[in-house]
Design a protein around this motif. Structure first.
Motif, short mmCIF file in Angstrom:
data_model
loop_
_atom_site.label_atom_id
_atom_site.label_comp_id
_atom_site.label_asym_id
_atom_site.label_seq_id
_atom_site.Cartn_x
_atom_site.Cartn_y
_atom_site.Cartn_z
N LEU A 32 0.53 4.21 -11.38
CA LEU A 32 0.35 4.65 -9.51
C LEU A 32 0.89 3.58 -9.03
N GLU A 33 1.13 2.24 -9.47
CA GLU A 33 2.02 0.69 -9.25
C GLU A 33 3.65 0.54 -9.96
N ASP A 34 3.16 1.32 -11.29
CA ASP A 34 4.42 1.15 -12.14
C ASP A 34 5.02 2.39 -11.49
N ALA A 35 4.59 3.67 -10.82
CA ALA A 35 5.59 4.30 -10.03
C ALA A 35 5.70 4.61 -9.00
N GLY A 36 5.76 2.97 -8.32
CA GLY A 36 6.39 2.19 -6.97
C GLY A 36 5.22 2.54 -5.91
N TYR A 37 4.12 3.18 -6.36
CA TYR A 37 3.01 3.01 -5.07
C TYR A 37 2.60 1.85 -4.82
N VAL A 38 2.05 1.71 -3.63
CA VAL A 38 1.19 -0.01 -2.94
C VAL A 38 0.00 0.04 -2.76
N PRO A 39 -1.29 -1.11 -3.21
CA PRO A 39 -2.55 0.03 -2.18
C PRO A 39 -2.94 -0.29 -0.67
N ALA A 40 -3.24 0.18 0.02
CA ALA A 40 -3.51 0.98 0.73
C ALA A 40 -3.72 -0.47 1.31
N PRO A 41 -3.75 -0.49 2.97
CA PRO A 41 -4.17 -1.82 3.63
C PRO A 41 -5.55 -1.30 3.74
N GLU A 42 -6.62 -2.47 3.84
CA GLU A 42 -8.45 -2.20 4.17
C GLU A 42 -8.97 -1.79 5.03
N GLY A 43 -9.60 -0.32 5.21
CA GLY A 43 -9.69 0.32 6.38
C GLY A 43 -8.85 1.72 6.45
N ALA A 44 -7.81 1.64 6.38
CA ALA A 44 -6.56 2.75 6.71
C ALA A 44 -6.84 3.79 5.58
N THR A 45 -6.67 4.84 5.52
CA THR A 45 -6.56 6.10 4.42
C THR A 45 -5.87 6.52 3.53
N ALA A 46 -5.63 6.60 2.40
CA ALA A 46 -4.13 6.49 1.53
C ALA A 46 -3.62 7.66 1.49
N ASP A 47 -2.43 7.22 1.26
CA ASP A 47 -1.54 8.17 1.11
C ASP A 47 -2.36 9.23 -0.26
#
Length: 498
Positions: A32-47
């Motif tokens: 996912l990071e290789d494809a351009g995604y980034v980890p979601a911030p703590e406590g946030a709902t990820a995309d």
């Protein structure tokens, strides 16, 4: 295939189950990071939320669909959010997942984790769910990008799949037959990790000591352990899990004679009753198991041995259970994962007669836990007064902040809580400490650290902290003490294979 995603789309991987799943989740995060995604911030709902599932517990599907249900309101309020389901349950249920949870965007199996970014993009463009399940391995996971969760310790797969047919286990049906990596590929990965600062590696496979059978070398695993001993900068080598039926004396010799191979062995017992072992299709008996332990201790008197045990397998009598207690007493395990048998849908044991009543299983389980806790405590008390070199860990001790201690692992994998001293070590550094107290499942060293050795692994950890980036954890683990023998407990996911 390169996938273009919108900037700042965030992800979270939720992992359930065994070490193999945890290792796969590192690959999923890397993809996912290789494809351009980034980890979601703590406590946030990820995309993008990815469930890497386990299928070996009776309630695994209930857990998954419950979690999917909790995410449905977020999906409704944010149509751009995507949910993906992979792992063993996805391999088993396939299109049933989308039928029961139509808000899921992607379903992928154990053999094609590398397809995840492409499937997410396809689902986004086509606006419909993508279900892709392969029946055989598409790409060996170790060739995929990886986001390692630790700067100082790493998993290295030697094989995937399993050729055993244990009646309680669904892993072979979902992960396929054993496929071995070539030794050169494994050693190249280990050298690369060491160059990046890693001090400890764990060789990982469903059945590590059958490694090499596929390419015709039954002694390949012992040779691999010895080859790891020739890698400069690699300080600790572990492996999990061996099958007692395939355990050979050349592996014991390699452990004893290779300085950086730790004197620690996790070898599943499952039952001490020969009759139950036969019903489980475990191709060894209690005498063979105890013989292996005897030979390991003769070669390495300081070896710490841990195990897996299932209580309440169909047809287990009180006499069978007493056989298990007898083997536990004789083995003197440092620690054990203990499990109450539960039906694994799709396994032969699920339809066996004489399923044991829950209350009987619970009572036996409590007796086993009490016995193993007593033995673990007695074995740990033998460590009091000893000086141990501890690899400082990140987040091993849940009470460390309250007690102002740090935690790490001794060479034999025992958990040690210690006072940091004047100079605070970093995760990945080594400290020498004197054990002052023993509990059943950990040791304490409350005096000042006797020696601090700063390491390349500590440097790598510090460099990670200084790097701009990680807004939050990319992988959320759904089980405790990943890859470490834990206190006797009911299964949080699956029994360590095999």
């Amino acid at each position: 295939m390169t996938v273009t995603v919108e900037s700042a789309r965030t992800y979270e991987v939720r992992t359930y189950g065994c070490q193999m799943n945890v290792h796969d989740s590192e690959r999923l995060s890397g993809l996912l990071e290789d494809a351009g995604y980034v980890p979601a911030p703590e406590g946030a709902t990820a995309d993008v939320v990815v469930f890497n599932t386990c299928a070996v517990r009776e309630n695994a599907d209930n857990k998954l669909y419950g979690n999917l249900g909790h995410l449905r309101p977020s999906k409704v309020s944010n149509p751009g959010m995507q949910i993906a389901v992979g792992g063993c349950l996805a391999q088993k249920d396939q299109g049933e997942i989308v039928r029961r949870a139509p808000w899921v965007d992607v379903v992928f199996g154990t053999h094609n984790i590398g397809s995840l970014p492409v499937l997410l993009e396809r689902a986004r463009v086509q606006q419909e769910a993508q279900v892709e399940i392969k029946e055989s391995l598409e790409t060996f996971p170790s060739t995929l990008p990886t986001k390692r969760e630790s700067a100082y310790a790493a998993w290295v797969s030697v094989s995937v799949g399993c050729n055993n047919t244990c009646t309680f286990c669904i892993v072979p049906a979902l992960r396929g037959k054993e496929k071995d990596r070539r030794p050169g590929d494994i050693l190249n990965e280990v050298r690369t990790l060491v160059d990046q600062g890693v001090l400890e590696i764990t060789l990982l496979g469903q059945n590590v000591n059958t490694y090499g059978v596929e390419f015709g070398d039954r002694l390949a695993f012992g040779k691999l352990l010895r080859a790891c001993g020739d890698i400069d900068g690699l300080e600790r080598v572990r492996f999990t899990s061996p099958h007692p039926a395939a355990f050979t004396d050349d592996v014991i010799a390699a452990m004893a004679e290779t300085p950086n191979v730790m004197h620690q062995l996790h070898m599943p017992l499952q039952s001490g009753s020969d009759r139950i072992l036969k019903a489980m299709r475990r191709s060894y008996r209690a005498e063979r198991y105890l013989g292996i332990i005897e030979r390991v201790r003769a070669a390495m008197p300081d070896a710490a041995i841990s195990t897996d045990i299932i209580v309440g397998f169909p047809g287990e009598t009180e006499e069978d259970f007493q056989g298990t207690l007898d083997v536990v007493r004789e083995s003197r395990f440092a620690n054990a994962f203990t499990f109450q048998y539960s039906i694994r849908p799709g396994t032969p044991a699920a339809t066996m007669d004489d399923q044991i009543p829950k209350e009987v299983v619970q009572e036996r389980y409590e007796r086993l836990v009490a016995l193993q806790t007593e033995i673990s405590w007695e074995e740990n008390k033998k460590q009091v007064g000893r000086t141990l070199e501890v690899l400082v860990a990140e987040g091993e001790g849940r009470k460390d902040e309250a007690t102002r201690r740090l935690s790490g692992r001794a060479p034999d994998n025992r958990l040690v809580h210690f006072a940091p001293g004047e100079e605070t070590p970093r995760p990945g550094d080594m400290v020498a400490v004197e054990v002052t107290y023993a509990a059943p499942h950990h040791l304490v060293a409350d005096g000042p650290a006797l020696k601090l050795r700063r390491t390349r692994a500590g440097d790598a950890w510090q460099a990670r902290q200084a790097a701009p980036a990680a807004t939050g954890p990319g992988v959320m683990l759904g089980m405790p003490s990943i890859g470490r023998p834990a206190p006797a407990q009911e299964s949080a996911g699956c029994s360590t294979c095999p």
